[in-house]
Design a protein around this motif. Sequence first.
Motif, PDB file in Angstrom:
ATOM      1  N   ARG A  68      19.356  11.194   2.187  1.00  0.00           N
ATOM      2  CA  ARG A  68      20.037  11.498   0.710  1.00  0.00           C
ATOM      3  C   ARG A  68      20.483  10.277  -0.108  1.00  0.00           C
ATOM      4  NH1 ARG A  68      21.834  16.925   0.167  1.00  0.00           N
ATOM      5  NH2 ARG A  68      22.077  18.528   1.766  1.00  0.00           N
ATOM      6  N   THR A  69      21.022   9.476   0.055  1.00  0.00           N
ATOM      7  CA  THR A  69      21.216   8.902  -0.865  1.00  0.00           C
ATOM      8  C   THR A  69      20.313   7.773  -1.216  1.00  0.00           C
ATOM      9  OG1 THR A  69      23.068   7.715   0.568  1.00  0.00           O
ATOM     10  CG2 THR A  69      23.010   5.795  -0.558  1.00  0.00           C
ATOM     11  N   GLU A  70      19.015   7.544  -0.630  1.00  0.00           N
ATOM     12  CA  GLU A  70      18.552   7.251  -0.498  1.00  0.00           C
ATOM     13  C   GLU A  70      17.376   7.934  -1.917  1.00  0.00           C
ATOM     14  OE1 GLU A  70      13.770   5.742  -0.118  1.00  0.00           O
ATOM     15  OE2 GLU A  70      14.936   7.630   0.096  1.00  0.00           O
ATOM     16  N   GLN A  71      17.300   8.881  -1.710  1.00  0.00           N
ATOM     17  CA  GLN A  71      16.550   9.895  -2.397  1.00  0.00           C
ATOM     18  C   GLN A  71      16.892   9.758  -3.499  1.00  0.00           C
ATOM     19  OE1 GLN A  71      16.894  14.121  -1.675  1.00  0.00           O
ATOM     20  NE2 GLN A  71      16.173  13.696   0.369  1.00  0.00           N
ATOM     21  N   LEU A  72      18.664   8.258  -3.977  1.00  0.00           N
ATOM     22  CA  LEU A  72      18.773   7.985  -5.569  1.00  0.00           C
ATOM     23  C   LEU A  72      18.081   7.612  -6.338  1.00  0.00           C
ATOM     24  CD1 LEU A  72      22.826   7.909  -5.138  1.00  0.00           C
ATOM     25  CD2 LEU A  72      21.437   9.766  -5.796  1.00  0.00           C
ATOM     26  N   ARG A  73      16.728   6.814  -5.279  1.00  0.00           N
ATOM     27  CA  ARG A  73      16.092   6.286  -6.416  1.00  0.00           C
ATOM     28  C   ARG A  73      15.026   7.351  -7.526  1.00  0.00           C
ATOM     29  NH1 ARG A  73      13.784   8.482  -1.954  1.00  0.00           N
ATOM     30  NH2 ARG A  73      11.295   9.304  -1.854  1.00  0.00           N
ATOM     31  N   TRP A  74      15.699   8.253  -8.232  1.00  0.00           N
ATOM     32  CA  TRP A  74      14.453   8.936  -8.802  1.00  0.00           C
ATOM     33  C   TRP A  74      15.686   8.580 -10.249  1.00  0.00           C
ATOM     34  CZ3 TRP A  74      10.025  10.498  -7.283  1.00  0.00           C
ATOM     35  CH2 TRP A  74      10.194  10.404  -6.484  1.00  0.00           C
TER      36      TRP A  74
END
Length: 264
Positions: A121-127
């Motif tokens: 979920r944290t890695e999705q913050l790349r957006w």
Amino acid sequence: MDSAATVGAILRTINDQTVVRPYGDGLLVDLPLTYGDGDVVRILVEPMGSGFRVSDRAVAATQLAMTGVNVGAGRPAEAFAEAARSAGLSGVNAAPGELATFGVAEELGRMVLDVAQASMRTEQLRWLAVRQTLTRFPDRVVDRVKSWAQGSRHVQREAPLALRSGRKRQVTLRVSSHDRSAYIQAVSSRDRDQAAEHCYYIFDLSDVPKENRIAALDGARADWPTEIVSELAQVGDVEFFADPLSLERQLDKLVPPPRAALQR
């Protein structure tokens, strides 16, 4: 259908694709899960006192830093803290950007899954990173939802939406799992009024329940006039693309993963 055999086949496949190997005093666990760039989700398990410390070794935060997203400040920091809190992680001895927790041996399986989920979920913050201006907003929405789904839900682009008249119109995408579905219409900040009016029109005429319609607006809440947001809220749920994990949280409610308990 032999349900016991079916469940056994599912669990054997998950087990066979999970690799555990020694690493120092502890273990590295490679899960049958991947980050958005295709890298395997790898979790570290270390003995600590009377139990074990489980962490993602700050992999997700490091990948985000490479894209220009700093989980130590601002909105990314808030989303990072929320991911850890939602997963119930204790953060024991955690370095900056690291997701970690502690527990006894009997809880190791759950802890590994909790840390892995929080890391993904944290890695999705790349957006939140600056996107190329040539990328169309609907494409960005589709890519983000596919990354969230990780193959556990079906994502259909340009999906048909049934209208009360019997006709059908297309929306940006449909997310489904068994008998649960959510319909998402991307509302670009370019040609803002026209995009909002189109979304309102197809949602207002839709035969799909209001709670299963999502208007995904480009940018943040402050970028949109209150009047447009209020109008779209009358025909569906409104989420802003710049809000970390808000779209994913809503989809988790509407389209939960199939038989998630089997992975426990």
